[in-house]
Each structure stands twice: as structure tokens, then as C-alpha cells.
Write a protein that holds these residues in place. Structure first.
Motif, PDB file in Angstrom:
ATOM      1  N   LEU A  78      46.950  36.657  61.993  1.00 47.00           N
ATOM      2  CA  LEU A  78      47.539  36.552  61.084  1.00 47.00           C
ATOM      3  C   LEU A  78      46.533  37.806  60.432  1.00 47.00           C
ATOM      4  O   LEU A  78      45.327  37.153  59.716  1.00 47.00           O
ATOM      5  CB  LEU A  78      47.579  35.873  60.730  1.00 47.00           C
ATOM      6  CG  LEU A  78      47.774  34.678  59.265  1.00 47.00           C
ATOM      7  CD1 LEU A  78      49.467  35.019  59.553  1.00 47.00           C
ATOM      8  CD2 LEU A  78      47.627  33.405  58.868  1.00 47.00           C
ATOM      9  N   ILE A  79      48.134  38.502  59.560  1.00 48.81           N
ATOM     10  CA  ILE A  79      47.057  39.175  58.738  1.00 48.81           C
ATOM     11  C   ILE A  79      48.051  38.656  56.825  1.00 48.81           C
ATOM     12  O   ILE A  79      49.254  38.582  57.127  1.00 48.81           O
ATOM     13  CB  ILE A  79      47.470  41.124  58.699  1.00 48.81           C
ATOM     14  CG1 ILE A  79      46.899  40.963  60.499  1.00 48.81           C
ATOM     15  CG2 ILE A  79      46.892  41.430  57.381  1.00 48.81           C
ATOM     16  CD1 ILE A  79      47.541  42.718  60.584  1.00 48.81           C
ATOM     17  N   LEU A  80      47.375  38.439  55.985  1.00 43.13           N
ATOM     18  CA  LEU A  80      48.142  38.479  54.882  1.00 43.13           C
ATOM     19  C   LEU A  80      46.951  38.445  53.987  1.00 43.13           C
ATOM     20  O   LEU A  80      46.409  39.640  54.082  1.00 43.13           O
ATOM     21  CB  LEU A  80      48.257  36.783  54.674  1.00 43.13           C
ATOM     22  CG  LEU A  80      47.133  36.019  54.564  1.00 43.13           C
ATOM     23  CD1 LEU A  80      47.104  35.084  53.253  1.00 43.13           C
ATOM     24  CD2 LEU A  80      46.611  35.715  55.276  1.00 43.13           C
ATOM     25  N   ASN A  81      47.371  38.706  52.912  1.00 45.74           N
ATOM     26  CA  ASN A  81      46.921  39.407  51.356  1.00 45.74           C
ATOM     27  C   ASN A  81      46.519  37.998  50.202  1.00 45.74           C
ATOM     28  O   ASN A  81      47.323  37.198  50.050  1.00 45.74           O
ATOM     29  CB  ASN A  81      47.873  40.301  49.938  1.00 45.74           C
ATOM     30  CG  ASN A  81      47.162  40.733  49.268  1.00 45.74           C
ATOM     31  OD1 ASN A  81      47.033  40.171  48.022  1.00 45.74           O
ATOM     32  ND2 ASN A  81      46.968  41.962  49.404  1.00 45.74           N
ATOM     33  N   VAL A  82      44.991  38.208  50.619  1.00 49.15           N
ATOM     34  CA  VAL A  82      43.995  37.240  49.571  1.00 49.15           C
ATOM     35  C   VAL A  82      44.917  36.828  48.315  1.00 49.15           C
ATOM     36  O   VAL A  82      44.938  35.557  47.646  1.00 49.15           O
ATOM     37  CB  VAL A  82      42.759  37.201  49.510  1.00 49.15           C
ATOM     38  CG1 VAL A  82      42.520  38.750  48.659  1.00 49.15           C
ATOM     39  CG2 VAL A  82      42.304  36.658  49.250  1.00 49.15           C
ATOM     40  N   ARG A  83      45.356  38.055  47.500  1.00 50.99           N
ATOM     41  CA  ARG A  83      45.848  38.026  45.931  1.00 50.99           C
ATOM     42  C   ARG A  83      46.751  36.938  46.035  1.00 50.99           C
ATOM     43  O   ARG A  83      47.408  36.258  45.631  1.00 50.99           O
ATOM     44  CB  ARG A  83      45.898  38.887  45.555  1.00 50.99           C
ATOM     45  CG  ARG A  83      46.267  38.174  44.265  1.00 50.99           C
ATOM     46  CD  ARG A  83      47.102  40.331  43.446  1.00 50.99           C
ATOM     47  NE  ARG A  83      47.365  40.106  41.908  1.00 50.99           N
ATOM     48  CZ  ARG A  83      48.117  39.666  42.226  1.00 50.99           C
ATOM     49  NH1 ARG A  83      49.183  40.054  42.855  1.00 50.99           N
ATOM     50  NH2 ARG A  83      48.893  39.551  39.962  1.00 50.99           N
ATOM     51  N   ASP A  84      47.862  37.084  47.466  1.00 47.64           N
ATOM     52  CA  ASP A  84      49.213  36.161  47.726  1.00 47.64           C
ATOM     53  C   ASP A  84      48.662  34.847  47.611  1.00 47.64           C
ATOM     54  O   ASP A  84      49.895  34.098  47.367  1.00 47.64           O
ATOM     55  CB  ASP A  84      50.135  37.241  48.657  1.00 47.64           C
ATOM     56  CG  ASP A  84      50.481  38.103  48.141  1.00 47.64           C
ATOM     57  OD1 ASP A  84      50.622  39.091  46.521  1.00 47.64           O
ATOM     58  OD2 ASP A  84      50.889  39.266  48.907  1.00 47.64           O
ATOM     59  N   ALA A  85      47.756  34.670  48.508  1.00 45.27           N
ATOM     60  CA  ALA A  85      47.301  33.606  48.807  1.00 45.27           C
ATOM     61  C   ALA A  85      46.798  32.808  47.937  1.00 45.27           C
ATOM     62  O   ALA A  85      46.982  31.758  47.473  1.00 45.27           O
ATOM     63  CB  ALA A  85      46.739  33.466  50.424  1.00 45.27           C
ATOM     64  N   LEU A  86      46.091  33.445  46.823  1.00 41.33           N
ATOM     65  CA  LEU A  86      45.495  32.791  45.727  1.00 41.33           C
ATOM     66  C   LEU A  86      46.666  32.122  44.351  1.00 41.33           C
ATOM     67  O   LEU A  86      46.478  31.263  43.926  1.00 41.33           O
ATOM     68  CB  LEU A  86      44.812  33.298  45.045  1.00 41.33           C
ATOM     69  CG  LEU A  86      43.765  33.804  45.867  1.00 41.33           C
ATOM     70  CD1 LEU A  86      42.040  34.462  45.482  1.00 41.33           C
ATOM     71  CD2 LEU A  86      42.512  32.605  46.291  1.00 41.33           C
ATOM     72  N   MET A  87      47.711  32.875  44.569  1.00 40.11           N
ATOM     73  CA  MET A  87      48.439  32.910  43.770  1.00 40.11           C
ATOM     74  C   MET A  87      49.565  31.356  44.219  1.00 40.11           C
ATOM     75  O   MET A  87      49.996  30.702  43.377  1.00 40.11           O
ATOM     76  CB  MET A  87      49.674  33.608  43.232  1.00 40.11           C
ATOM     77  CG  MET A  87      48.459  34.898  43.240  1.00 40.11           C
ATOM     78  SD  MET A  87      48.409  35.290  40.857  1.00 40.11           S
ATOM     79  CE  MET A  87      49.694  35.362  40.426  1.00 40.11           C
ATOM     80  N   GLY A 107      42.375  42.686  49.937  1.00 37.86           N
ATOM     81  CA  GLY A 107      42.377  42.312  49.114  1.00 37.86           C
ATOM     82  C   GLY A 107      41.437  43.349  48.015  1.00 37.86           C
ATOM     83  O   GLY A 107      41.540  44.325  48.841  1.00 37.86           O
ATOM     84  N   ASP A 108      41.429  43.080  46.855  1.00 33.85           N
ATOM     85  CA  ASP A 108      40.567  44.521  46.580  1.00 33.85           C
ATOM     86  C   ASP A 108      38.976  44.005  46.139  1.00 33.85           C
ATOM     87  O   ASP A 108      38.658  42.844  46.564  1.00 33.85           O
ATOM     88  CB  ASP A 108      41.181  44.804  44.989  1.00 33.85           C
ATOM     89  CG  ASP A 108      41.781  43.472  44.199  1.00 33.85           C
ATOM     90  OD1 ASP A 108      40.204  42.955  43.781  1.00 33.85           O
ATOM     91  OD2 ASP A 108      42.251  43.358  44.180  1.00 33.85           O
ATOM     92  N   GLU A 109      38.096  44.670  45.750  1.00 31.50           N
ATOM     93  CA  GLU A 109      36.793  44.035  45.517  1.00 31.50           C
ATOM     94  C   GLU A 109      36.340  43.144  44.474  1.00 31.50           C
ATOM     95  O   GLU A 109      35.162  41.687  44.926  1.00 31.50           O
ATOM     96  CB  GLU A 109      35.964  45.872  45.145  1.00 31.50           C
ATOM     97  CG  GLU A 109      34.763  45.626  45.454  1.00 31.50           C
ATOM     98  CD  GLU A 109      34.100  44.900  46.559  1.00 31.50           C
ATOM     99  OE1 GLU A 109      33.043  43.887  46.848  1.00 31.50           O
ATOM    100  OE2 GLU A 109      34.372  45.503  47.896  1.00 31.50           O
TER     101      GLU A 109
END
Length: 815
Positions: free
Chosen positions: A376-385, A434-436
Motif C-alpha cells: 500500500l503506497i500513499l502520501n503522508v500529507r494526504d493521510a494527515l489532512m 512525503g517531504d523531509e
């Protein structure tokens, strides 16, 4: 002193690659890039995380957008799958289905099925229901069954009739009649075998009437006993009929369910089909309804909750939640919009008679269900939003199970008629991108969970070393994009311009940008201009045109500020020399575009003890880093000129016509030059702009945005007219960061513009004033006429004046 000593030669202003060094005429001759350029550290981390099949070894991938994070992850997952296939390893990928729970319909059961078996089971149960609808009516319409049922019902009716007749005879013997009605049982007295009329009953004496009532009450107990017998006869007859139905159906349907269970193979499926068979035998009347009549809404089998409107044929529906029949190896799910429902699934509902109902057929899968057994691949920023998703994801990974839950319950709301489906065991590898900055933020505030659940970090660098190997890989990348995007091929000059742009992106003559998404955009835009030009290949002129047009689309604010400066609205001197005034260089970052421009900095020094006063700070327009840079100036002045006496000085520094915040320390050397100019009364050249940070020892330190700063001042000078003595002073460390535009380099080659690089404040003062800085002599004084001599002399004068001032206030004699 010679200013030319600090000039940067034109060949060091920009790194260039010779097009003729490329071993091709156009990129069509190359092989498309297969792999990644210069990301060995991140690639090894990804490979390690994907290979370690232990809890917690999930992967967190950081890096700027366009560095190829997602592509690298997908590529390595595919490579790992192929490697396992070559080793003969079999992938355990399953189908998952929810079925009816006969003991508790609000807790649907989950079935783990072998790959491809889910759709077969669903079709099998659908066919089973069709068969039951066809076969059961045939069984009940057979002559044998009808004969047995008729005999059973007639026997029951005969027993019922005999019991009724015996009761009636018994009542007549007691001179009472009996009548059954919807209102109940009525006993009435008889006279000569006929019911006593009301008039006759009234004519009786009171004692006779009381005797009749007492006798009626005593007979009612006998009547009630007989009624219980009648009810038992009815129940017994009904049970016999149902037993007959069940017996007939069980025999007739035995082959149907036996065959279904044989095909089921897995024990969980066999158990479900056995329960379904039992449900069918307990609810045979569902299949005896007329085909023209709608099915009843309430199954007569298991007890249902009050107000339930469940479909009685619901148990014959299989909800195939995850169908992996088309998955070749293992599922790889990229969830681009990880809302609660998209990631963890959802429970749908339908409105029925003012309420909301749900059942196992209305359970919908999420990304974690589809990725089970894979990645499963996802963007951490999208998950946090998305509210609740981050905590839900951590819970899923930690518990290794997926629960279909209402998002309402996560936020304390009451969910209508909530189901509690059985959880699905999970075996997934989660990859976050995600970004650093986001990673550091999570590590600060959620360290325990992040460390426990994402033990491996892969960091994609935004730059790679400038080597011949990477230059060749850049050309192969151009070839790959041209083929995948249908672009025209690039000739040597076009490819060379793209590679040089890669160095420009990172402002480093020894590095190339690894943000290939940005480079890809340039290739597409250059292809547009080549096609518009009618060319069969993309050349260097087309790449330059694409870059120029990109700047033109974004530099409206830069152009307005440049025009305001040229018109004199924003005051900047480009000629002459002024005491205590200098042109500093600042960078405006608009997000999608950044540019440099000069800003006038002025300094006034006078007697006092306040030290260096930052007007920007006093007006709350200064950032913390800029404040630190100004405070360093006091340290330098004290170290340089106040070893034997206190530093008596007040100096005010101001960014003229600055109405917004000032941040960064890149102007600290510029401010120091202006202070020294004000103290020494040596004018500074206004045709030279300055940038650079400084430490307390007077050493110039590197800064960022050097290309934008140089080009910004050059553009303003060109607009006002190049005079041949204009230029920019930069820190010597920033020479390797120079990737100036070609027009700037050409102006330097022609002697119309200059770039100077200095290492110390003394060198900068020499370049700006034309006066030697001066070294301290053995007797502690500086050479007469030098910059430092004049500064030291002025500070002594200010110290004497302050001493005289305070002495006079205290009544001491003044010489």
C-alpha cells in the motif's frame, strides 16, 4: 590595491557542456533510461525495507516532488516480485468475502478464499438460490408429498373435530351451549335443548340466576382445558406438516447442497453452506410463495431485531469484498485520495421507512483491503489532512487487521444501526511518501509510533554528482521522456542545454538536479516551441525559448519592481560613491518563481553606547536570522577595534523603502561595509552591489540565491545602461554555485559587467573603496590612510567624546 584581483573569470561564471562531446546526433540514437540516477542511498533503503518481512519494517520515503520517489518504489516492488518468481516462490494472495451470520446478522462473517475462488463462490450461491427456487416448488407439488400432507392435515382436523364434539356434548349434558367467536368463547344456558332467552333468564329468581352463573364459571375451566388441547392439536399438526416439508425437501435437496459443499473445498465455505442449508430447511415457505407475489420482508427463521426490514433471501448473497482473480502476482495499491472510506472501507446504508438499515452486502472495501498480501503506497500529507486517517492507519498496522467501522464513531458521533463485521487479518507492507519537513514533524510529535511502525527511511536527494556517467544518464532520460510522451528527439545542443539546466536548478557547478519531474516539464515545453518552429528536432534555441517563456509567464512582479527602480520611485544609485550607503542584494521568493533585486542599505554612526541598532528589528520587520546577523556585527567591531578600550558607538542600520519583513543573514557583510564606510568616511561605490554573510572574525560566508541576485542587479544595470564598471561582490565559496544566464556571462566577457569574489571584510572594503584595508602594526596601530586606520581613529574620537561628556556630567575636569 587592484580590484581586478577579486574578479571572477568568465569561464567560472557558468558550467557548460560541449555538445560535440556527446556521442550521438540526436537522442533517438540512445537507449531509454532504465533505472534511476544517483539515488543509491535511497534505493538501498527501499530494497532493504521491502526484503525484511517483519512487523514494523514499513517504509517512509522522503524527498522533494519530482525526484522519482513513487516511480522508484513501484519499480523496486516489481523487481522484487520478479526476483521471487525466479526463485520459485509462490505468492499467497487471497480473495475475501463477507457472508451472512446466521447467529447474529449484525456481525457478518468473513471468509478467506483462495485466489479466484471468491467469484466462483458468489456465482455458486447465486446458482444455488436459482436452483432452490425451481426445485422446492417441484418437491411440494409432487403427488407423493401432497398425499402425505393431505393425510396428515386430515388426521389433525379429525382429532380437532372429535375434541370439539366431546366438549359440546359435555356442555349439553350440563344444559349449556358453547359458541366460539373472534371475541372469545361464550357459554350460555339451555332450556329444553334451546338457548335461554334474555326474558327467560330475567324471569328466573335471583337464586336461580346466581346458580347458573356459578355453574358457568365452573364449566369455563373445563372449556379452557379443552382449548389448550385444541391448540396443541393445531401445533402438533403444523409441526407434523413442517416435519413432512423438511423431510421431503431434505431428501430432494440433498444432492444440491452435497454438490455445493463438495465444490466448496475449504472448511469455512463448507460450514457456511451447511448453515445455509439449515436456514433453507427452516424457511421452506419462502420458496412456496407465488412467483407473482413479492417475497416477505421478514424471514420466519432466526429472530430479527424489532423493526428489521431485512430481505429474507439475504443469506443467499455473497459480498465479494476483494476479488484478486485478475492480480498476477501481489496487489500494489497506490491510494491517491486516502479518505477514511477510500482507505479503510465503508458501511453503506439504505433508507427504509424513516430509518437506515445495512447488511453484509453493503460493506465496501478500502485500500488496506485491496492491498492485503501486497503493498500500500500513499502520501503522508494526504493521510494527515483527512480526519482520523493517520490514527486509523497506525492502528491497522499495529493490530495487523482491518476493521470496517463507521467514521462517525471515530469522532464521537452515534452511528445509525452500526454493523460489527468480523475483522480481516492483514499482511501488508505500507509505504509512505512525503517531504523531509513532514517526517521531522512526525518524528518530533509522534516519535514512538513512527519508530515502531516505520523503521526504515529512504531519503531521495534533490541533487546528484555531476559526472560523465550521470550526464550520459541525463541524455538517456531525455530519450525515455521523448518516447513515452511522444516528443521530438533532442539534438546535441538541445540535450546540452537541458543538462546545463539541471545544474542551474541546484545552483552548483558540481551537481545536477534529480528533480526529473521539473526537467520533464522543460522537455515538453521545448518540444512545443520546436513544433511551432516547424523543426524535426528540438535544438538548443528551443530549450532557451522555453526557459525564456517560462520566466516571462511568471516575472510580472519582478518587471514592475525593476521599472519602479529605473524610474526612481524605488531609490537605488547605480553610479558614484556615497558614505554609509550601499546596494545590498535580496531575493524575492514567490513560490513558483524567485528573483533578485538591489535594496539600498544606509547606516548612520554617532556618539553613544547603544551599539548597532537594527531599525528593522525595532519596527518588528526583522526575522530572527537577520537579527542574529546584525548582532554579529557588534562582535566583529569589538574584536577588531576594541581590544584596549570600550567600544563607544551608536549605529543605526536601515533597509530603505522596505515595508515587509526582512529575513536571512546574507546582508550582514553588506551592513558591515556601510558601518565601516560611515566611520571612516570613505565613500562606497554604488555601481557595485554586495551580498554575503559574515562571522565575528570578518570572514565572508556563503549565501543562497546567488544566481538570482547577480542577474537581478545585472538586469537593472542593463535597463539603465551598462557602463563597464558595474558588478556584484559575492562570497568566494559561492563561485561554484554560479550558473548565470548566458547574456550575463557574455557581458562579463565583453567587460561590461563584473563579478567579484572576496574572502574577508577587508577585501570587500578594498574592492568597494579602492583604499587598502591595512594591517595592524607591531605597535598596535594600523597603517596610516588605510580603511582600518580611519575606522580606528574615528572610534577613538567617539570614545574620547563620550568620556568627556560623562566626565563633565560628573564634574570632572576636562582637558
Amino acid at each position: 590595491m587592484n580590484t581586478n584581483d577579486y574578479k571572477v573569470p568568465p569561464e567560472r561564471l557558468r558550467w557548460t557542456v560541449e555538445p560535440q562531446s556527446f556521442p550521438f546526433e540526436c537522442t533517438d540514437e540512445l537507449q531509454p533510461l532504465d533505472g534511476f540516477i544517483g539515488q543509491n542511498r535511497a534505493i538501498e533503503a527501499i530494497h532493504f525495507a521491502l526484503e525484511v518481512a517483519k512487523p514494523g519494517y514499513n517504509l517512509f520515503v522522503t524527498g522533494l516532488t519530482g525526484t522519482g520517489k513513487t516511480s522508484a518504489i513501484k519499480s523496486h516492488i516489481q523487481a522484487l516480485i520478479e526476483e521471487h518468481k525466479a526463485e520459485g516462490l509462490k505468492f499467497e494472495v487471497a480473495d475475501w468475502a463477507y457472508v451472512y451470520n446466521f447467529s447474529d446478522p449484525d456481525q457478518p462473517r468473513v471468509l478467506k478464499l483462495s485466489k479466484g475462488r471468491g467469484s466462483q463462490l458468489r456465482q455458486q450461491v447465486e446458482q444455488l438460490l436459482t436452483t432452490l427456487r425451481s426445485e422446492i416448488p417441484k418437491i411440494f407439488s409432487s403427488d407423493e408429498y401432497q398425499e402425505q400432507r393431505k393425510r396428515t392435515e386430515e388426521e389433525g382436523r379429525a382429532r380437532y373435530q372429535r375434541t370439539m364434539e366431546e366438549l359440546q356434548q359435555e356442555m349439553r349434558a350440563e344444559n349449556f351451549g358453547i359458541q366460539f367467536s373472534p371475541m372469545g368463547v361464550n357459554l350460555f344456558p339451555l332450556k329444553d335443548g334451546k338457548p335461554l332467552t334474555p326474558e327467560e333468564f330475567t324471569a328466573l329468581s335471583e337464586g336461580e340466576r346466581r346458580a347458573v352463573d356459578q355453574k358457568r364459571e365452573s364449566l369455563m375451566s373445563r372449556v379452557q382445558s379443552t382449548l389448550e388441547i385444541l391448540r396443541s392439536i393445531e401445533t402438533e399438526t403444523l409441526n407434523q406438516v413442517r416435519a413432512l416439508e423438511r423431510s421431503a425437501a431434505e431428501g430432494g435437496l440433498a444432492y444440491i447442497f452435497t454438490e455445493a459443499q463438495r465444490q466448496g473445498q475449504q472448511q469455512e465455505v463448507v460450514n457456511f453452506l451447511q448453515a445455509l442449508k439449515e436456514y433453507t430447511l427452516n424457511n421452506l415457505r419462502l420458496f412456496q410463495e407465488s412467483q407473482d407475489q413479492p417475497p416477505p420482508t421478514q424471514p420466519p427463521g432466526p429472530p430479527q431485531p424489532p423493526g428489521s426490514q431485512r430481505n429474507p433471501f439475504l443469506p443467499y448473497e455473497v459480498n465479494l469484498l476483494v476479488d484478486n482473480s485478475d492480480v498476477q502476482n501481489v496487489p500494489v495499491i497506490i491510494e491517491s485520495n486516502p479518505t477514511w472510506g477510500n482507505l479503510f472501507g465503508r458501511i453503506e446504508r439504505r433508507a427504509v421507512m424513516g430509518t437506515y438499515l445495512s447488511d453484509h452486502t453493503m460493506l465496501k472495501p478500502g485500500g488496506v483491503h485491496r492491498a492485503n498480501g501486497g503493498y500500500l503506497i500513499l502520501n503522508v500529507r494526504d493521510a494527515l489532512m483527512n480526519a482520523g486517517v493517520w490514527e486509523g492507519l497506525k492502528r491497522v498496522i499495529r493490530n495487523q487487521e482491518a476493521r470496517l467501522e463507521d467514521p462517525f464513531e471515530q469522532f464521537g458521533f452515534l452511528a445509525p444501526q452500526a454493523l460489527r463485521p468480523q475483522p480481516i487479518p492483514l499482511d501488508i507492507k505500507v509505504v509512505l511518501t512525503g517531504d523531509e519537513a513532514t517526517y521531522r514533524l512526525l518524528y518530533t510529535y509522534d516519535q514512538e509510533d513512527l519508530w515502531e511502525l516505520f523503521k526504515v527511511k529512504a531519503e531521495f536527494d534533490y541533487q546528484i554528482n555531476l559526472t560523465q556517467e550521470n550526464i550520459s544518464a541525463y541524455c538517456n532520460f531525455i530519450c525515455a521522456v521523448c518516447k513515452t510522451e511522444g516528443l521530438l528527439p533532442f539534438d546535441r545542443e538541445g540535450a546540452a542545454q537541458v543538462v546545463e539546466y539541471g545544474a542551474r536548478l541546484v545552483s552548483d557547478q558540481g551537481k545536477l538536479s534529480s528533480r526529473f519531474g521539473v526537467v520533464k516539464d522543460l522537455l515538453i515545453e521545448a518540444d512545443y516551441w520546436a513544433r511551432r518552429d516547424g523543426s524535426s528536432m528540438v535544438g538548443g534555441s528551443h530549450v532557451k525559448k522555453a526557459l525564456e517563456e517560462r520566466v516571462y509567464r511568471h516575472n510580472l512582479i519582478e518587471e514592475r519592481l525593476r521599472n519602479l527602480t529605473s524610474e526612481g520611485t524605488i531609490m537605488v544609485d547605480l553610479q558614484g560613491s556615497v558614505v554609509g550607503q550601499i546596494n545590498g542584494l535580496v531575493v524575492y521568493d514567490l513560490g513558483d518563481f524567485s528573483f533578485g533585486r538591489p535594496a539600498r542599505i544606509t547606516v548612520k554612526t554617532f556618539a553613544g553606547s547603544k551599539g548597532v541598532v537594527n531599525i528593522e528589528r525595532e519596527s518588528q520587520l526583522s526575522g530572527r536570522i537577520h537579527d542574529k546577523g546584525v548582532l554579529i556585527l557588534s562582535g566583529y567591531l569589538g574584536w577588531k577595534y576594541a581590544q584596549e578600550r570600550p567600544l563607544s558607538l551608536s549605529a543605526s542600520i536601515s533597509f530603505e523603502q522596505s515595508y515587509e519583513g526582512v529575513e536571512g543573514d546574507s546582508a550582514s557583510s553588506t551592513e558591515l561595509y556601510a558601518i565601516l564606510s560611515s566611520l571612516s568616511e570613505l565613500p562606497l561605490k554604488q555601481n557595485i552591489a554586495v551580498t554575503g554573510s559574515v562571522n565575528q572574525k570578518g570572514e565572508i560566508q556563503p549565501i543562497g540565491g546567488v544566481n538570482q541576485k547577480v542577474e537581478g542587479f545585472f538586469d537593472l544595470c542593463r535597463l539603465s545602461g551598462l557602463t563597464g564598471d558595474q558588478g556584484v561582490i559575492i562570497p568566494h565559496q559561492n563561485v561554484r554555485n554560479l550558473m548565470l544566464r548566458q547574456d550575463v556571462v557574455e557581458a562579463v566577457e565583453q567587460g561590461k559587467f563584473h563579478v567579484y569574489a572576496v574572502e574577508t571584510i577587508d577585501q570587500g572594503m578594498e574592492a568597494l573603496t579602492g583604499v587598502q584595508a591595512g594591517e595592524r602594526q607591531p605597535d598596535g596601530v594600523y597603517s596610516q590612510g588605510t580603511v582600518n586606520y580611519l575606522v580606528d581613529k574615528r572610534l577613538k574620537e567617539l570614545g574620547e567624546s563620550m568620556r568627556g561628556y560623562y566626565g563633565a556630567m560628573l564634574g570632572e575636569p576636562v582637558a
